[in-house]
Structure formats: C-alpha cells, structure tokens
Design a protein around this motif. Structure first.
Motif, PDB file in Angstrom:
ATOM      1  N   THR A  56       0.839  -1.193   0.000  1.00  7.88           N
ATOM      2  CA  THR A  56       0.000   0.000   0.000  1.00  7.88           C
ATOM      3  C   THR A  56       0.877   1.248   0.000  1.00  7.88           C
ATOM      4  N   LEU A  57       0.268   2.387  -0.318  1.00  8.55           N
ATOM      5  CA  LEU A  57       1.009   3.649  -0.270  1.00  8.55           C
ATOM      6  C   LEU A  57       1.558   3.902   1.126  1.00  8.55           C
ATOM      7  N   GLN A  58       0.760   3.601   2.142  1.00 10.73           N
ATOM      8  CA  GLN A  58       1.203   3.826   3.525  1.00 10.73           C
ATOM      9  C   GLN A  58       2.377   2.918   3.882  1.00 10.73           C
ATOM     10  N   GLU A  59       2.334   1.674   3.443  1.00  8.76           N
ATOM     11  CA  GLU A  59       3.441   0.753   3.698  1.00  8.76           C
ATOM     12  C   GLU A  59       4.708   1.221   2.990  1.00  8.76           C
ATOM     13  N   ALA A  60       4.555   1.688   1.756  1.00  6.98           N
ATOM     14  CA  ALA A  60       5.716   2.169   1.004  1.00  6.98           C
ATOM     15  C   ALA A  60       6.320   3.397   1.672  1.00  6.98           C
ATOM     16  N   GLU A  61       5.475   4.307   2.127  1.00 10.71           N
ATOM     17  CA  GLU A  61       5.979   5.505   2.809  1.00 10.71           C
ATOM     18  C   GLU A  61       6.716   5.126   4.092  1.00 10.71           C
ATOM     19  N   ALA A  62       6.157   4.206   4.866  1.00  8.88           N
ATOM     20  CA  ALA A  62       6.809   3.763   6.100  1.00  8.88           C
ATOM     21  C   ALA A  62       8.137   3.077   5.787  1.00  8.88           C
ATOM     22  N   TYR A  63       8.166   2.297   4.719  1.00 11.95           N
ATOM     23  CA  TYR A  63       9.399   1.625   4.311  1.00 11.95           C
ATOM     24  C   TYR A  63      10.475   2.663   3.982  1.00 11.95           C
ATOM     25  N   TYR A  64      10.087   3.694   3.247  1.00 11.41           N
ATOM     26  CA  TYR A  64      11.023   4.765   2.895  1.00 11.41           C
ATOM     27  C   TYR A  64      11.532   5.475   4.147  1.00 11.41           C
ATOM     28  N   GLU A  65      10.626   5.781   5.061  1.00 14.95           N
ATOM     29  CA  GLU A  65      11.013   6.500   6.279  1.00 14.95           C
ATOM     30  C   GLU A  65      11.967   5.697   7.155  1.00 14.95           C
ATOM     31  N   ARG A  66      11.863   4.367   7.118  1.00 19.54           N
ATOM     32  CA  ARG A  66      12.752   3.503   7.899  1.00 19.54           C
ATOM     33  C   ARG A  66      14.066   3.192   7.190  1.00 19.54           C
ATOM     34  N   SER A  67      14.116   3.475   5.887  1.00 14.75           N
ATOM     35  CA  SER A  67      15.288   3.094   5.113  1.00 14.75           C
ATOM     36  C   SER A  67      16.483   4.020   5.419  1.00 14.75           C
ATOM     37  N   PRO A  68      17.700   3.551   5.157  1.00  9.34           N
ATOM     38  CA  PRO A  68      18.871   4.389   5.382  1.00  9.34           C
ATOM     39  C   PRO A  68      19.137   5.365   4.232  1.00  9.34           C
ATOM     40  N   TYR A  69      18.255   5.409   3.234  1.00 10.11           N
ATOM     41  CA  TYR A  69      18.485   6.251   2.055  1.00 10.11           C
ATOM     42  C   TYR A  69      17.707   7.518   2.201  1.00 10.11           C
TER      43      TYR A  69
END
Length: 87
Positions: free
Chosen positions: A74-87
C-alpha cells in the motif's frame, strides 16, 4: 452541481453533524489534485537509475520487482518503508 456549491454543501453536512472542518489550503489542494501514477513513478526510477549509470539489465530487473511491489504494497506501507530506510 458546480464545485463551489458541492464544497458549501459538504461544509454544511459537517456542521450539521457537529464535526470539525479543515481550513482550505490551496497548495495542498493543488498537490492532491495531481493523480497518482505508477507509470510516472516507474519513469522516475528509470531516470534515476540511468543517471546513476545502471546497466539496462539491472533497470529491467528493478522494473519487474517494482510491478510486484506496486501490486502488494500500500502507499502507507511504502511511505513507512522509505522513512525507515537508510536512504
């Protein structure tokens, strides 16, 4: 019914229910009026990868994975993934 009348009617419905209404933010409204496009996102990824010198075979592999991610994230999952990523 035109937009302004719909907005006014919507506002009245909120007031009748005793719900809070949000202040209108033209900048946010302009942003939200732009449709989400998976193809535009793919284009951004391809452009970034080409600019970084990735090989066409690597870009194709990422595109295959991106189709899978779009289907199951989902968009929310993708956003959370981005926020947790080191990039």
């Amino acid at each position: 019914m035109d937009r302004s009348r719909k907005r006014a009617r919507h506002s009245l419905i909120y007031q009748e229910r005793g719900e809070r209404s949000m202040n209108y933010d033209p900048e946010l409204a302009a942003l939200l009026s732009q449709p989400w496009s998976n193809d535009a996102c793919r284009g951004y990824v391809i452009a970034a990868m080409e600019r970084c010198g990735f090989k066409p075979s690597d870009i194709k592999q990422v595109m295959v994975e991106l189709y899978e991610v779009f289907d199951y994230t989902t968009l929310q999952e993708a956003e959370a993934y981005y926020e947790r990523s080191p990039y």
